[in-house]
Design a protein around this motif. Structure first.
Motif, PDB file in Angstrom:
ATOM      1  N   VAL A  78       0.296 -49.555  29.985  1.00 45.42           N
ATOM      2  CA  VAL A  78       1.029 -48.336  29.249  1.00 45.42           C
ATOM      3  C   VAL A  78       2.370 -47.910  29.964  1.00 45.42           C
ATOM      4  O   VAL A  78       3.331 -47.602  29.302  1.00 45.42           O
ATOM      5  N   THR A 106      -9.044 -45.270  32.967  1.00 45.76           N
ATOM      6  CA  THR A 106      -8.100 -45.025  34.252  1.00 45.76           C
ATOM      7  C   THR A 106      -8.629 -43.493  34.579  1.00 45.76           C
ATOM      8  O   THR A 106      -8.541 -43.035  35.718  1.00 45.76           O
ATOM      9  N   MET A 156       0.587 -33.587  31.861  1.00 44.97           N
ATOM     10  CA  MET A 156      -0.625 -33.278  30.693  1.00 44.97           C
ATOM     11  C   MET A 156      -0.649 -34.251  29.632  1.00 44.97           C
ATOM     12  O   MET A 156      -0.498 -33.915  28.496  1.00 44.97           O
ATOM     13  N   GLY A 157      -0.725 -35.688  29.969  1.00 52.51           N
ATOM     14  CA  GLY A 157      -0.628 -36.642  28.669  1.00 52.51           C
ATOM     15  C   GLY A 157      -2.013 -37.003  28.152  1.00 52.51           C
ATOM     16  O   GLY A 157      -3.045 -36.391  28.444  1.00 52.51           O
ATOM     17  N   ARG A 158      -2.080 -38.324  27.867  1.00 50.57           N
ATOM     18  CA  ARG A 158      -3.492 -39.003  27.351  1.00 50.57           C
ATOM     19  C   ARG A 158      -4.364 -39.086  28.906  1.00 50.57           C
ATOM     20  O   ARG A 158      -5.435 -38.273  28.467  1.00 50.57           O
ATOM     21  N   ILE A 159      -4.025 -39.646  29.665  1.00 51.69           N
ATOM     22  CA  ILE A 159      -4.733 -39.529  30.737  1.00 51.69           C
ATOM     23  C   ILE A 159      -4.973 -38.269  31.615  1.00 51.69           C
ATOM     24  O   ILE A 159      -6.310 -37.890  31.716  1.00 51.69           O
ATOM     25  N   ARG A 180       6.396 -31.799  29.971  1.00 56.23           N
ATOM     26  CA  ARG A 180       7.514 -31.169  29.596  1.00 56.23           C
ATOM     27  C   ARG A 180       7.261 -29.912  28.457  1.00 56.23           C
ATOM     28  O   ARG A 180       8.084 -28.945  28.354  1.00 56.23           O
ATOM     29  N   ASP A 181       6.349 -30.052  27.740  1.00 55.02           N
ATOM     30  CA  ASP A 181       6.038 -29.327  26.697  1.00 55.02           C
ATOM     31  C   ASP A 181       4.680 -28.537  26.916  1.00 55.02           C
ATOM     32  O   ASP A 181       3.596 -29.341  27.543  1.00 55.02           O
ATOM     33  N   LYS A 183       0.741 -27.958  26.063  1.00 53.60           N
ATOM     34  CA  LYS A 183      -0.298 -28.954  25.177  1.00 53.60           C
ATOM     35  C   LYS A 183      -1.172 -27.860  24.571  1.00 53.60           C
ATOM     36  O   LYS A 183      -2.220 -27.481  25.350  1.00 53.60           O
ATOM     37  N   HIS A 210      -0.238 -37.780  36.765  1.00 55.75           N
ATOM     38  CA  HIS A 210      -0.375 -38.584  35.747  1.00 55.75           C
ATOM     39  C   HIS A 210       1.229 -38.661  35.045  1.00 55.75           C
ATOM     40  O   HIS A 210       1.036 -39.299  33.707  1.00 55.75           O
ATOM     41  N   VAL A 211       2.053 -38.545  35.537  1.00 50.76           N
ATOM     42  CA  VAL A 211       3.588 -38.484  34.863  1.00 50.76           C
ATOM     43  C   VAL A 211       3.903 -40.093  35.142  1.00 50.76           C
ATOM     44  O   VAL A 211       3.328 -40.916  35.918  1.00 50.76           O
ATOM     45  N   THR A 238      -2.957 -41.904  40.356  1.00 51.39           N
ATOM     46  CA  THR A 238      -3.439 -43.228  39.538  1.00 51.39           C
ATOM     47  C   THR A 238      -2.276 -43.703  38.648  1.00 51.39           C
ATOM     48  O   THR A 238      -2.242 -44.223  37.683  1.00 51.39           O
ATOM     49  N   ARG A 240       1.991 -43.831  39.563  1.00 53.96           N
ATOM     50  CA  ARG A 240       2.750 -45.166  40.141  1.00 53.96           C
ATOM     51  C   ARG A 240       3.167 -44.611  41.548  1.00 53.96           C
ATOM     52  O   ARG A 240       3.045 -43.352  41.870  1.00 53.96           O
ATOM     53  N   ASP A 264      -4.820 -45.100  43.546  1.00 51.14           N
ATOM     54  CA  ASP A 264      -5.196 -46.265  43.001  1.00 51.14           C
ATOM     55  C   ASP A 264      -3.797 -47.184  42.831  1.00 51.14           C
ATOM     56  O   ASP A 264      -3.910 -48.460  42.497  1.00 51.14           O
ATOM     57  N   HIS A 288      -5.121 -50.602  42.378  1.00 53.31           N
ATOM     58  CA  HIS A 288      -4.422 -50.530  41.115  1.00 53.31           C
ATOM     59  C   HIS A 288      -5.532 -51.075  39.946  1.00 53.31           C
ATOM     60  O   HIS A 288      -5.151 -52.051  39.280  1.00 53.31           O
ATOM     61  N   GLY A 290      -7.019 -49.218  37.627  1.00 58.60           N
ATOM     62  CA  GLY A 290      -7.197 -47.938  36.582  1.00 58.60           C
ATOM     63  C   GLY A 290      -7.673 -48.594  35.204  1.00 58.60           C
ATOM     64  O   GLY A 290      -8.785 -47.970  34.741  1.00 58.60           O
TER      65      GLY A 290
HETATM   66  P1  NAP Z   1       1.446 -40.047  28.786  1.00 64.55           P
HETATM   67  O1  NAP Z   1       0.552 -39.813  27.554  1.00 64.55           O
HETATM   68  O2  NAP Z   1       2.948 -40.585  28.224  1.00 64.55           O
HETATM   69  O3  NAP Z   1       1.392 -38.788  29.533  1.00 64.55           O
HETATM   70  C1  NAP Z   1       2.545 -38.549  30.481  1.00 64.55           C
HETATM   71  C2  NAP Z   1       2.623 -37.137  30.580  1.00 64.55           C
HETATM   72  O4  NAP Z   1       3.770 -37.020  31.631  1.00 64.55           O
HETATM   73  C3  NAP Z   1       3.157 -36.346  29.350  1.00 64.55           C
HETATM   74  O5  NAP Z   1       2.384 -35.343  29.092  1.00 64.55           O
HETATM   75  C4  NAP Z   1       4.541 -36.033  29.688  1.00 64.55           C
HETATM   76  O6  NAP Z   1       4.675 -34.790  29.390  1.00 64.55           O
HETATM   77  C5  NAP Z   1       4.249 -35.621  31.226  1.00 64.55           C
HETATM   78  N1  NAP Z   1       5.713 -35.940  31.885  1.00 64.55           N
HETATM   79  C6  NAP Z   1       6.603 -36.796  31.586  1.00 64.55           C
HETATM   80  N2  NAP Z   1       7.728 -36.644  32.503  1.00 64.55           N
HETATM   81  C7  NAP Z   1       7.402 -35.262  33.077  1.00 64.55           C
HETATM   82  C8  NAP Z   1       8.114 -34.617  34.156  1.00 64.55           C
HETATM   83  N3  NAP Z   1       9.426 -34.917  34.506  1.00 64.55           N
HETATM   84  N4  NAP Z   1       7.369 -33.337  34.806  1.00 64.55           N
HETATM   85  C9  NAP Z   1       6.007 -33.242  34.044  1.00 64.55           C
HETATM   86  N5  NAP Z   1       5.511 -33.910  33.197  1.00 64.55           N
HETATM   87  C10 NAP Z   1       6.109 -35.020  32.714  1.00 64.55           C
HETATM   88  O7  NAP Z   1       0.991 -41.337  29.620  1.00 64.55           O
HETATM   89  P2  NAP Z   1      -0.491 -41.641  29.863  1.00 64.55           P
HETATM   90  O8  NAP Z   1      -0.993 -42.727  29.059  1.00 64.55           O
HETATM   91  O9  NAP Z   1      -1.357 -40.568  30.315  1.00 64.55           O
HETATM   92  O10 NAP Z   1      -0.151 -42.788  31.165  1.00 64.55           O
HETATM   93  C11 NAP Z   1       0.316 -42.196  32.292  1.00 64.55           C
HETATM   94  C12 NAP Z   1       0.982 -43.205  33.554  1.00 64.55           C
HETATM   95  O11 NAP Z   1      -0.232 -43.508  33.986  1.00 64.55           O
HETATM   96  C13 NAP Z   1       1.717 -44.244  32.829  1.00 64.55           C
HETATM   97  O12 NAP Z   1       3.016 -44.076  32.936  1.00 64.55           O
HETATM   98  C14 NAP Z   1       1.237 -45.205  34.020  1.00 64.55           C
HETATM   99  O13 NAP Z   1       2.352 -45.238  34.983  1.00 64.55           O
HETATM  100  C15 NAP Z   1       0.157 -44.704  34.752  1.00 64.55           C
HETATM  101  N6  NAP Z   1      -1.309 -45.530  34.603  1.00 64.55           N
HETATM  102  C16 NAP Z   1      -1.820 -46.130  35.636  1.00 64.55           C
HETATM  103  C17 NAP Z   1      -2.999 -46.773  35.299  1.00 64.55           C
HETATM  104  C18 NAP Z   1      -3.542 -47.418  36.593  1.00 64.55           C
HETATM  105  O14 NAP Z   1      -4.420 -48.727  36.528  1.00 64.55           O
HETATM  106  N7  NAP Z   1      -3.689 -46.823  37.755  1.00 64.55           N
HETATM  107  C19 NAP Z   1      -3.448 -47.267  33.966  1.00 64.55           C
HETATM  108  C20 NAP Z   1      -2.745 -46.538  33.211  1.00 64.55           C
HETATM  109  C21 NAP Z   1      -1.579 -45.783  33.142  1.00 64.55           C
HETATM  110  P3  NAP Z   1       5.212 -34.348  27.718  1.00 64.55           P
HETATM  111  O15 NAP Z   1       4.086 -34.900  26.714  1.00 64.55           O
HETATM  112  O16 NAP Z   1       5.443 -33.075  27.664  1.00 64.55           O
HETATM  113  O17 NAP Z   1       6.573 -35.196  27.329  1.00 64.55           O
END
Ligand code: NAP
Ligand code: GLV
Length: 322
Positions: A78, A106, A156-159, A180-181, A183, A210-211, A238, A240, A264, A288, A290
């Motif tokens: 992702v 994850t 606060m996104g999907r994970i 950023r917004d 939820k 989780h950003v 978990t 980066r 992770d 890593h 997740g």
């Molecule tokens: P997502 O749904 O896009 O969630 C990311 C969240 O971060 C969003 O709510 C976004 O806010 C927020 N965000 C972005 N920039 C920000 C900032 N500067 N300050 C504060 N909040 C900010 O992504 P996801 O699916 O949850 O995945 C998140 C990350 O987890 C991935 O990008 C990946 O790097 C990592 N990941 C790791 C594993 C693993 O194996 N360990 C597995 C999957 C994912 P808005 O919604 O307001 O834009």
């Protein structure tokens, strides 16, 4: 018409079969280790699509090496910080990822790390294995409770939401978050509070990151941020490794500025065996993993294949990032 697809590493066969079933030529980098830069440059030559992993840096040099027929890059992840998105967009190359299907896997790892770090599993397992466990210890391996403690979700996104649901409903944790917004779902379902990062760091007992990694989030948590945290706080990452200043993390853990960390992800991956993080009993590190469940990885392979098939047909990707 048959197209050439470079697959950077063996992925679950379900995805490869979808591509082969359309008569496409798959050129897969063999073996469990990533292609070297030279192998990547050679491997992508003449290909129409690249199925990349998060450890493969896909930039202008790789796009040049592929050639002007390159239409689509499908990341088997992702997160897509390994891809120069602006450069791909400038060239009209479609880029896709694999959202949603790895969210639960994850989030489970983040919860597991929260327990493992707060209750000092790392120190306990080390003692069991190295003979340090002599008796039942009334004063030994004392951790932090999770029940009713406050949770800070950075991003606060999907994970982030999936982690918050698990810890709010499972351990009765009140939730603070950044994004950023605001939820609305988190606000109504979890009565979560959208706050500034500094407030979150100062008030949370468990802080879970989780950003996505980008220019705004690189080193988001460094020495000034560790100074805001409670000495009892537990930091989970978990997302980066580069989102946390790792030298500052070592200092915060070794000086007990914070209680523990569960990671992770780290920088680099894998972490060299002589890295100070390995010496710290209040740090627990996973390789890593997740998304490492059969369900998640098969679904990721399917999504990556769907992205490639759409891109090769010059159709919008089902899971686009540009
Ligand atoms: P997502 O749904 O896009 O969630 C990311 C969240 O971060 C969003 O709510 C976004 O806010 C927020 N965000 C972005 N920039 C920000 C900032 N500067 N300050 C504060 N909040 C900010 O992504 P996801 O699916 O949850 O995945 C998140 C990350 O987890 C991935 O990008 C990946 O790097 C990592 N990941 C790791 C594993 C693993 O194996 N360990 C597995 C999957 C994912 P808005 O919604 O307001 O834009
Ligand atoms: C894993 O780290 C991913 O971004 O899917």
């Amino acid at each position: 018409m048959s197209k050439k697809i470079f697959v950077c590493r063996p992925i679950p066969v379900v995805g490869l079969e979808m591509l082969a079933a359309q008569g496409h030529q798959l050129v897969a980098h063999p073996g469990p280790l990533p292609p070297t830069r030279d192998e990547l440059i050679k491997g992508v030559h003449g290909c129409d699509a690249i199925l990349s992993l998060l450890s493969d840096r896909i930039d202008a040099q790789i796009m040049d090496a592929a050639g002007p027929q390159l239409k689509v890059i499908a990341n088997f992840a992702v997160g897509f910080n390994n891809i120069d998105l602006a450069e791909a967009s400038r060239r009209g190359i479609r880029v896709g990822n694999t959202p949603d299907v790895l969210t639960d896997a994850t989030a489970d790892i983040a919860v597991g790390l929260s327990l493992a770090a707060a209750r000092l599993f790392g120190a306990g397992i080390a003692a069991v294995n190295n003979g340090g466990w002599k008796t039942w210890e009334p004063l030994g391996w004392i951790g932090q409770d999770l029940q009713g403690k406050s949770l800070g979700i950075v991003g606060m996104g999907r994970i982030g939401m999936a982690v918050a649901q698990r810890l709010h409903f499972g351990w009765n944790m009140p939730v603070l978050y950044t994004a950023r917004d605001r939820k609305p779902e988190a606000d109504s379902l979890l009565k979560a509070l959208h706050v500034e990062l500094d407030q979150l760091l100062a008030e949370s007992d468990i802080i879970s990151v989780h950003v996505p990694l980008n220019d705004q989030t690189r080193n988001l948590i460094g020495e000034p941020q560790f100074r805001l945290m409670k000495p009892t706080s537990v930091l989970i990452n978990t997302a980066r490794g580069e989102i946390i200043d790792q030298d500052a993390l070592v200092d915060a853990l070794s000086s007990r500025r914070i209680f523990a960390a569960g990671l992770d992800v780290c920088t680099p991956e894998p972490l060299p065996l002589d890295h100070p993080l390995h010496q710290l009993e209040n740090c627990i590190l996973l390789p890593h993993i997740g998304s490492a469940t059969t369900l998640a990885r098969n679904a990721m392979a399917t999504r990556a294949a769907k992205n490639i098939l759409a891109g090769l047909s010059e159709k919008p990707l089902p899971f686009p990032v540009n």
